[in-house]
Design a protein around this motif. Structure first.
Motif, PDB file in Angstrom:
ATOM      1  N   SER A  35       0.816  -1.212   0.000  1.00 20.46           N
ATOM      2  CA  SER A  35       0.000   0.000   0.000  1.00 20.46           C
ATOM      3  C   SER A  35       0.848   1.260   0.000  1.00 20.46           C
ATOM      4  CB  SER A  35      -0.940   0.005   1.212  1.00 20.46           C
ATOM      5  OG  SER A  35      -0.185  -0.058   2.414  1.00 20.46           O
ATOM      6  N   ASN A  36       2.127   1.164   0.416  1.00 21.72           N
ATOM      7  CA  ASN A  36       2.989   2.336   0.424  1.00 21.72           C
ATOM      8  C   ASN A  36       3.471   2.690  -0.979  1.00 21.72           C
ATOM      9  OD1 ASN A  36       2.842   2.581   3.228  1.00 21.72           O
ATOM     10  ND2 ASN A  36       4.488   1.070   3.504  1.00 21.72           N
ATOM     11  N   PHE A  38       1.526   2.073  -3.960  1.00 19.44           N
ATOM     12  CA  PHE A  38       0.425   2.483  -4.801  1.00 19.44           C
ATOM     13  C   PHE A  38      -0.332   3.656  -4.170  1.00 19.44           C
ATOM     14  CE2 PHE A  38       1.374  -1.890  -5.773  1.00 19.44           C
ATOM     15  CZ  PHE A  38       1.423  -1.893  -7.164  1.00 19.44           C
ATOM     16  N   GLU A  39      -1.319   4.205  -4.925  1.00 24.41           N
ATOM     17  CA  GLU A  39      -2.054   5.363  -4.460  1.00 24.41           C
ATOM     18  C   GLU A  39      -2.889   5.022  -3.220  1.00 24.41           C
ATOM     19  OE1 GLU A  39      -2.074   4.191  -7.454  1.00 24.41           O
ATOM     20  OE2 GLU A  39      -1.226   5.723  -8.770  1.00 24.41           O
ATOM     21  N   PRO A  40      -3.179   6.028  -2.406  1.00 30.08           N
ATOM     22  CA  PRO A  40      -4.058   5.786  -1.254  1.00 30.08           C
ATOM     23  C   PRO A  40      -5.441   5.312  -1.696  1.00 30.08           C
ATOM     24  CG  PRO A  40      -2.908   7.882  -1.041  1.00 30.08           C
ATOM     25  CD  PRO A  40      -2.625   7.380  -2.419  1.00 30.08           C
ATOM     26  N   TRP A  42      -8.406   6.375  -0.930  1.00 28.54           N
ATOM     27  CA  TRP A  42      -9.404   7.382  -1.304  1.00 28.54           C
ATOM     28  C   TRP A  42      -9.189   7.893  -2.727  1.00 28.54           C
ATOM     29  CZ3 TRP A  42      -8.201  12.369  -2.703  1.00 28.54           C
ATOM     30  CH2 TRP A  42      -6.910  12.822  -2.410  1.00 28.54           C
ATOM     31  N   ILE A  43      -7.938   7.915  -3.192  1.00 23.36           N
ATOM     32  CA  ILE A  43      -7.682   8.326  -4.580  1.00 23.36           C
ATOM     33  C   ILE A  43      -8.206   7.276  -5.547  1.00 23.36           C
ATOM     34  CG2 ILE A  43      -5.871   8.791  -6.270  1.00 23.36           C
ATOM     35  CD1 ILE A  43      -4.243  10.095  -4.143  1.00 23.36           C
ATOM     36  N   ARG A  44      -7.921   6.005  -5.248  1.00 25.05           N
ATOM     37  CA  ARG A  44      -8.424   4.941  -6.126  1.00 25.05           C
ATOM     38  C   ARG A  44      -9.943   4.923  -6.154  1.00 25.05           C
ATOM     39  NH1 ARG A  44      -5.533  -0.121  -3.719  1.00 25.05           N
ATOM     40  NH2 ARG A  44      -5.256   1.252  -1.930  1.00 25.05           N
ATOM     41  N   SER A  46     -11.964   7.452  -5.592  1.00 25.39           N
ATOM     42  CA  SER A  46     -12.443   8.634  -6.324  1.00 25.39           C
ATOM     43  C   SER A  46     -12.354   8.421  -7.830  1.00 25.39           C
ATOM     44  CB  SER A  46     -11.632   9.867  -5.916  1.00 25.39           C
ATOM     45  OG  SER A  46     -11.740  10.118  -4.535  1.00 25.39           O
ATOM     46  N   LEU A  47     -11.244   7.851  -8.286  1.00 26.73           N
ATOM     47  CA  LEU A  47     -11.096   7.593  -9.711  1.00 26.73           C
ATOM     48  C   LEU A  47     -12.134   6.596 -10.212  1.00 26.73           C
ATOM     49  CD1 LEU A  47      -7.196   7.402  -9.983  1.00 26.73           C
ATOM     50  CD2 LEU A  47      -8.686   9.257 -10.737  1.00 26.73           C
TER      51      LEU A  47
END
Length: 326
Positions: A35-36, A38-40, A42-44, A46-47
């Motif tokens: 997880s460190n 890749f994107e957080p 909440w970003i994934r 939202s996309l």
């Protein structure tokens, strides 16, 4: 004098995996994701929400609206709309145009991609530019080119009239326009595929005594079969849905030179919405079937590429083991 200074290479931790190999292993599920890296979340999230909203507004809602309007007056009205003589004529003409254009573009695409990917010759860049021409020219302009060539006041118009040959406002003009619009699809799908495969296998087959036809049939064709089918599917979908160029050369003669998209336009302009959406639903159904087949072919292409990578990796590992044991 200034001496060039080489930056020291960064040390890699023990057991580090190269980036490309790590990405492939993550996609296959063989390497746990961090997880460190890749994107957080909440970003994934939202996309994903933005993508779903976009698909809903611009794909799902219009698609549902087409079928809803098509069946608005009931099943009987829908059947009556698609079995109307003018509608049947439009369906037949669409199938005829696609049935002629797709095989012609299949032959051209294979020949052009074979020449470009396997040989070096003068004018190669010119040929690539000509293949991309329908992508850069408006379909309406493409239709006007045929009007200038074969129209009554065109270059060949008087000669065609003297010999009672009809191209414009007839089936030949529709086929020519469809062929021109759709000829890049097969070639553009095969050219990068053939270039990435190289010429080693064909050269080995020729050295072993295989003829040119046998080399193509037994070596080249199996390697490009999924890419070829992918290009044919795209070519067929564009051929059946083409509007601009066909509209210019068809003449809009009902029951004779109207394809399915042109029939939809005429019915809609006459405020016959149920019949227009009924024909449009057939085109939408064709698009859905095309997308399904396209997805299956993409999956098979991805699988075949992974298998090729696995075979190459196994060969490299065997070579390393042989060198170490020697």
């Amino acid at each position: 004098m200034s001496a060039s200074v080489n930056a020291p290479a960064l040390p890699q931790p023990a057991g580090a995996v190269p980036l490309k190999s790590a990405v492939k292993q993550v996609r296959r599920g063989e390497l746990p994701t961090n997880s460190n890296v890749f994107e957080p979340a909440w970003i994934r999230l939202s996309l994903i929400v933005v993508a779903l909203l976009f698909l809903t507004l611009f794909l799902f809602v219009p698609l549902v609206a087409v079928f809803a309007e098509a069946f608005k007056k009931g099943w009987q009205a829908y059947l009556a709309s698609i079995t109307d003589p003018d509608a049947i004529s439009a369906i037949k003409l669409t199938l005829i145009a696609a049935g002629i254009a797709v095989p012609l573009n299949l032959v051209f695409g294979i020949a052009a991609s074979w020449a470009i990917a396997k040989f070096e010759f003068r004018g190669k860049s010119v040929l690539l530019t000509l293949i991309d021409l329908p992508f850069s020219v408006s379909p309406v302009i493409s239709g006007l080119i045929y009007v200038l060539l074969f129209g009554a006041q065109g270059w060949f118009g008087p000669w065609l009239q003297a010999h009672d040959i009809k191209i414009l406002f007839a089936v030949p003009g529709i086929v020519l326009a469809t062929v021109f619009i759709t000829y890049p699809f097969v070639a553009r799908e095969l050219i990068p595929l053939m270039q990435s495969q190289g010429t080693e296998e064909e050269e080995a087959a020729l050295v072993l005594g295989a003829s040119g036809w046998n080399t193509f049939r037994r070596v080249t064709l199996p390697n490009i079969k999924w890419g070829l089918l992918y290009g044919v599917i795209l070519c067929n979908a564009r051929a059946m849905g083409e509007f601009g160029a066909v509209s210019v050369v068809s003449g809009h003669i009902r029951g004779e030179t109207n394809t399915m998209p042109l029939q939809v336009e005429i019915l809609y302009n006459e405020d016959n919405f149920a019949a227009a959406f009924a024909i449009a639903s057939l085109l939408a159904l064709l698009a859905l079937v095309t997308l399904a087949i396209k997805s299956v072919i993409e999956w098979r292409l991805h699988q075949s590429q992974n298998n090729d990578d696995d075979v190459a990796n196994i060969g490299i590992q065997e070579r390393i083991i042989q060198e170490q044991s020697a």
